[in-house]
Each structure stands twice: as structure tokens, then as C-alpha cells.
Enzyme design. Structure first.
Site, PDB file in Angstrom:
ATOM      1  N   MET A  14      39.625 -23.695  -2.293  1.00  0.00           N
ATOM      2  CA  MET A  14      40.735 -22.797  -2.580  1.00  0.00           C
ATOM      3  C   MET A  14      41.975 -23.639  -2.908  1.00  0.00           C
ATOM      4  O   MET A  14      42.255 -24.623  -2.211  1.00  0.00           O
ATOM      5  CB  MET A  14      41.038 -21.894  -1.365  1.00  0.00           C
ATOM      6  N   HIS A  35      80.497 -29.627  -4.594  1.00  0.00           N
ATOM      7  CA  HIS A  35      80.787 -31.052  -4.423  1.00  0.00           C
ATOM      8  C   HIS A  35      80.602 -31.440  -2.973  1.00  0.00           C
ATOM      9  O   HIS A  35      81.006 -30.680  -2.097  1.00  0.00           O
ATOM     10  CB  HIS A  35      82.229 -31.329  -4.854  1.00  0.00           C
TER      11      HIS A  35
END
Ligand SMILES: Cc1cc2nc3c(=O)[nH]c(=O)nc-3n(C[C@H](O)[C@H](O)[C@H](O)COP(=O)(O)OP(=O)(O)OC[C@H]3O[C@@H](n4cnc5c(N)ncnc54)[C@H](O)[C@@H]3O)c2cc1C
Length: 464
Positions: free
Chosen positions: A39, A443
Site C-alpha cells: 500500500m 519577516h
């Protein structure tokens, strides 16, 4: 006894197939998925995930060597290759188990075995217990791909490896040759080189990472060379002579054949689609160079039969496979999804420094007839990059000079594989330079370089 008729059968439980199955189930379809091995497909078991786990180990190793720069101390730095691999396999196993859980949660029937298509609307599965016959109006092929083997350069698991061997290496290579400098080749080159293998990369094209923007390829070459990786461009491995514990590679470069010795070779020369043995030819499915030919909705031309992900061709990326899976499931459920736009699919390479891009390179934009505006911003101009100790890199943006459309973005440096999504969203929203310039970037972040690169394209850059 469980019914064997479904609304949708998916063949292959990679990121294409299992995601299609979940979306189909969410939309109320009765879904079965057939998987012959594991899987999660290549991506979770032998591709995206275990490579990133390995690369994380090499990244931490590299940082430990730089401890002093950060005011730290680390002594006796080393590694245990078996433990590195064990961690990588554990991560893959955890995620593969997660996919099995998701199938259960979404009531998708999982049939473990190899599928064939004996007729339109029919799937025959060879399981441990015998053969199961399933029927459905809609069948999705998601059988993926495997490593391409070139004559004479075939992997043997000992001296010459494919990506599978390279993920469970029998030893640490001392002298490593990597053939091919696409994402897979470069990621392994980066991993092994960082852990101390003397690494040579041979690329037949005129530059490494040949699908990337030429400036990014050049930057990468410089960075890898600084890390003592040897890069041979416009070079071709013609022959491998396998001896006891060594391989002599005949490499044609500049019209001459040079002989170089290695103890390990990784062949990363592309992939081929898993199209064989399914019965596709008898159904009239068109195949072009190992890939199923489809239209923009992944339809094969055979009624009710779709192909998604790696088997349907480039770009060979997990997120492309998953997105196609969602699109096809929605189509089958009667929706009106948009086709996947290949030009808006980002490509990422998790080497050191990382590389990421979306859209057109500068050269391709010019070839397509655009007059372009190009912006660049170096990592050295970004506060966060310097604080992180990651001042090596650049961000490049390419705009249509007439309309301001963001045609492409190309990055190299720390965490650019995370950053690129900002531009992907921008392209999806058909952003222009104006929108990007008006966007406020937090920032201090690496993302500010994305802003600055746009500003640079319009001669408004602040920090250089
Ligand atoms: C080393 C490596 C690193 C990679 N790194 C990245 C990365 O960082 N990012 C990224 O986006 N992509 C990466 N890729 C590519 C990515 O793994 C593939 O694009 C992705 O797995 C394709 O998904 P898929 O669903 O089409 O097929 P696959 O993941 O290949 O899954 C196909 C599944 O189908 C099964 N199957 C095949 N035939 C049959 C059959 N007849 N019956 C039943 N089952 C069948 C297979 O067992 C397999 O599980 C990497 C690949 C490699 C090899």
C-alpha cells in the site's frame, strides 16, 4: 460473500491509486483497489518518503559537522548505515500502514494481488487464495513505473544498483558513480557524497538537473563541486566492466573514452511505465514508449478506462499522480473537474542545497515567444538565511513582460521545496507581478526572497 461488482476499481495503490480510491469513496462510489505488493506504491515504499528519510540523516550529519559555527560542540561524529536505513524503512512502513488504515476508514475494498484486464469492465486478480473476478463500469489504471535499465548497465544489486538497492544498501560505497542527474540520481549522489562516498555524477546532457533553469543547474554544479562531488557533463557511460568488488566504467566525454574505477554504480537513467501483462493491447489501449496515452482527463480512449500517475507519463511525480486521481474520481462521480495543468506542477529535488521550480524556465519562456522580465535574489541578501547559516542559494522569477503573468519560478537553497508552493498557488490564481509585489511577506523568513525576486524583475528590489 462480498459482491464483486463495484462502481470503480483502481489498479495500483500508489499516490495516484489510493487517493483516487478515497476521493471516489467520499463521493459515494463503491470502490475496490487492487495492489500486488505494498500500500502506498513506490512513493511511500521505495521513492519519495524513504529517500527523504535518508536525506534527513545526511542533512543532520552535515549540520553536526558544522556545530562549531553555531557555538556548539559535537565530537566523534559518525553514522551507522544500518540504523540510517532502518529509520528510513520504518518511516516507509508507518506510512504504508497509514494508507491501509485510510482504505478501511473510507470503506474501500482492498484486494491484494496482481490485476489483469481480461475484457472491458472486468478485472481479474491473482491472489494468494486463487483468482478473483471483479467488474466495474469505471476502471483506473495506476500501476506506476519502475527503473529504466539500459543494455550493459543493468543493475545486479551488488555492484550496480537501482534506486531500490540504493535505499537498502549492502555497504557504504567508497567510490560511487551515479549515472543520470535527474532528481533521483542527484538525491542519491547528495546523500552518499555527504556521508563520505567519493561521488562522480555522469550526465549525458550539457548540464546536471537538465529540466531545471540553466542558472539553477549551474548554481547546483558549483555547490556540489564545492562539496567535492565530481560532475561530468556531456558524458556517456558506454560500458561497465564488472570485476571482483569493482566496476570499470567506460565514459565517453569530449569524443574520447575514459576508464574510471568505482566500487558501486547507481543507475538513475529514468523510468518505464508498468504497462506489461495487463492485457492493455487486446483492449486497444494506446501505448507510447511504455506509457499509456491519455487525453487531458486521463481517459484512455477505451470506454470507462482511465490511466493516472506514472503509467500515464511525465511529470513522474507523486503529487501529479494524486491530483489526477482526484480529478478522475470526480469525473466518474459525475462532476466537472478541471484537467490537471502540467505547467503548474512543481518539481522538487531534495539534495543539498535543495532545488525547486514551477512553470517555464527563462529559456523555454523565450522559445515560446514571450518577451520576459526576470528577477533574481540571492540567499546572502536574506536575514533569515544568514541566521540559519544557509546563505547559499537563489530565487529566480520569470514574468511575461507584456501581461505581468508569472511564467516560472526557480529556486535553489535551503527549504526551497517548502517555499515553491507559494508560487504554485500564485500561478493557480493567475497572479501577476502586481499581486505579488503587493503581498506582505512575514519577516524574517526565507519567503521574503520570493518577494524580492519579483521586485527585482521590476527594478524595485530592496535588499541588494
Ligand atoms: C527514488 C525515488 C524518489 C522519488 N522521489 C519523489 C519525490 O520526492 N517527489 C515526488 O513527487 N515523486 C518522487 N518520486 C516519484 C514518485 O514515487 C512517483 O511519481 C509516484 O510513486 C507515482 O505514483 P503512482 O500512483 O502513479 O504509481 P506507484 O507509486 O508506482 O504505484 C503503483 C502501484 O501499482 C502496483 N501495481 C503495478 N502493477 C500492478 C498490477 N498488475 N496489479 C496490482 N497492482 C499493481 C505497484 O505494486 C505499486 O504499488 C520518486 C521516485 C523514486 C523512484
Amino acid at each position: 460473500m462480498a459482491s464483486t461488482t463495484y462502481d470503480m476499481i483502481v489498479i495500483g495503490a500508489g499516490p495516484g491509486g489510493y487517493v483516487a480510491a478515497i476521493r471516489g469513496a467520499q463521493l459515494g462510489l463503491k470502490v475496490a483497489i487492487v495492489e500486488r505488493e505494498h500500500m502506498g506504491g513506490i512513493c511511500l515504499n521505495w521513492g519519495c518518503i524513504p529517500t527523504k528519510a535518508m536525506l534527513r540523516s545526511s542533512e543532520v550529519f552535515h549540520l553536526m559537522h558544522r556545530a562549531k559555527e553555531f557555538g556548539l560542540s559535537a565530537e566523534g561524529i559518525g553514522y551507522d548505515l544500518d540504523a540510517v536505513v532502518k529509520r528510513s524503512r520504518g518511516v516507509a512502513k508507518q506510512l504504508s500502514g497509514g494508507v491501509a488504515h485510510l482504505m478501511k476508514k473510507n470503506k474501500v475494498t482492498v484486494v491484494m494481488g496482481a490485476a489483469t484486464l481480461p475484457a472491458k469492465g472486468k478485472v481479474s486478480v491473482k491472489t494468494d487464495k486463487g483468482t478473483e473476478e471483479l467488474t466495474a463500469k469505471h476502471i483506473i489504471l495506476a500501476t506506476g513505473a519502475r527503473a529504466r535499465e539500459l543494455p550493459g548497465l543493468e543493475a545486479d544489486g551488488d555492484l550496480v544498483w537501482t534506486y531500490k538497492h540504493a535505499l537498502v544498501p549492502p555497504r557504504m560505497p567508497k567510490k560511487l558513480l551515479v549515472i543520470g542527474s535527474g532528481a533521483i540520481g542527484i538525491e542519491f549522489a547528495s546523500f552518499y557524497n555527504t556521508l563520505g562516498s567519493e561521488t562522480t555524477v555522469v550526465e549525458v546532457m550539457d548540464r546536471i538537473l537538465p529540466v531545471e533553469d540553466a542558472e539553477i543547474s549551474a548554481f547546483a554544479k558549483k555547490a556540489f563541486t564545492k562539496q567535492k562531488m565530481k560532475i561530468m557533463e556531456k558524458a556517456m557511460v558506454k560500458q561497465l566492466d564488472r570485476g571482483k568488488g569493482k566496476v570499470t566504467a567506460h565514459i565517453e566525454v569530449g569524443g574520447k573514452v575514459e576508464k574510471h574505477e568505482f566500487d558501486t554504480v547507481i543507475s538513475a537513467v529514468g523510468i518505464v511505465g508498468n504497462v506489461e501483462g495487463l492485457g492493455l493491447e487486446a483492449l486497444g489501449v494506446k501505448i507510447d514508449r511504455t506509457h499509456v496515452v491519455t487525453d487531458e482527463y486521463c481517459r484512455t480512449g477505451v470506454e470507462g478506462l482511465y490511466a493516472i500517475g506514472d503509467i500515464a507519463g511525465a511529470p513522474w511525480l507523486a503529487h501529479k499522480a494524486s491530483h489526477e486521481g482526484v480529478m478522475v474520481a470526480e469525473l466518474i462521480a459525475g462532476g466537472h473537474p478541471h484537467p490537471v495543468k502540467p505547467e503548474s506542477i512543481a518539481g522538487c529535488t531534495y539534495c543539498h542545497p535543495q532545488v525547486a521550480s514551477v512553470g517555464l524556465t527563462e529559456a523555454k519562456a523565450k522559445d515560446a515567444g514571450y518577451s520576459v522580465k526576470v528577477g533574481r535574489f540571492p540567499f546572502i541578501g536574506n536575514g533569515k538565511a544568514i541566521a540559519l547559516g544557509e546563505a547559499e542559494g537563489m530565487v529566480k522569477t520569470v514574468f511575461d513582460a507584456k501581461t505581468g503573468e508569472l511564467l516560472g519560478a526557480h529556486m535553489i537553497g535551503a527549504e526551497v521545496t517548502e517555499l515553491i508552493q507559494g508560487y504554485v498557488v500564485g500561478r493557480q490564481l493567475e497572479t501577476t507581478e502586481e499581486d505579488l509585489m503587493n503581498t506582505v511577506f512575514p519577516h524574517p523568513t526565507l519567503s521574503e526572497m520570493m518577494h524580492e525576486s519579483v521586485l527585482d524583475a521590476y527594478d524595485r528590489v530592496i535588499h541588494i
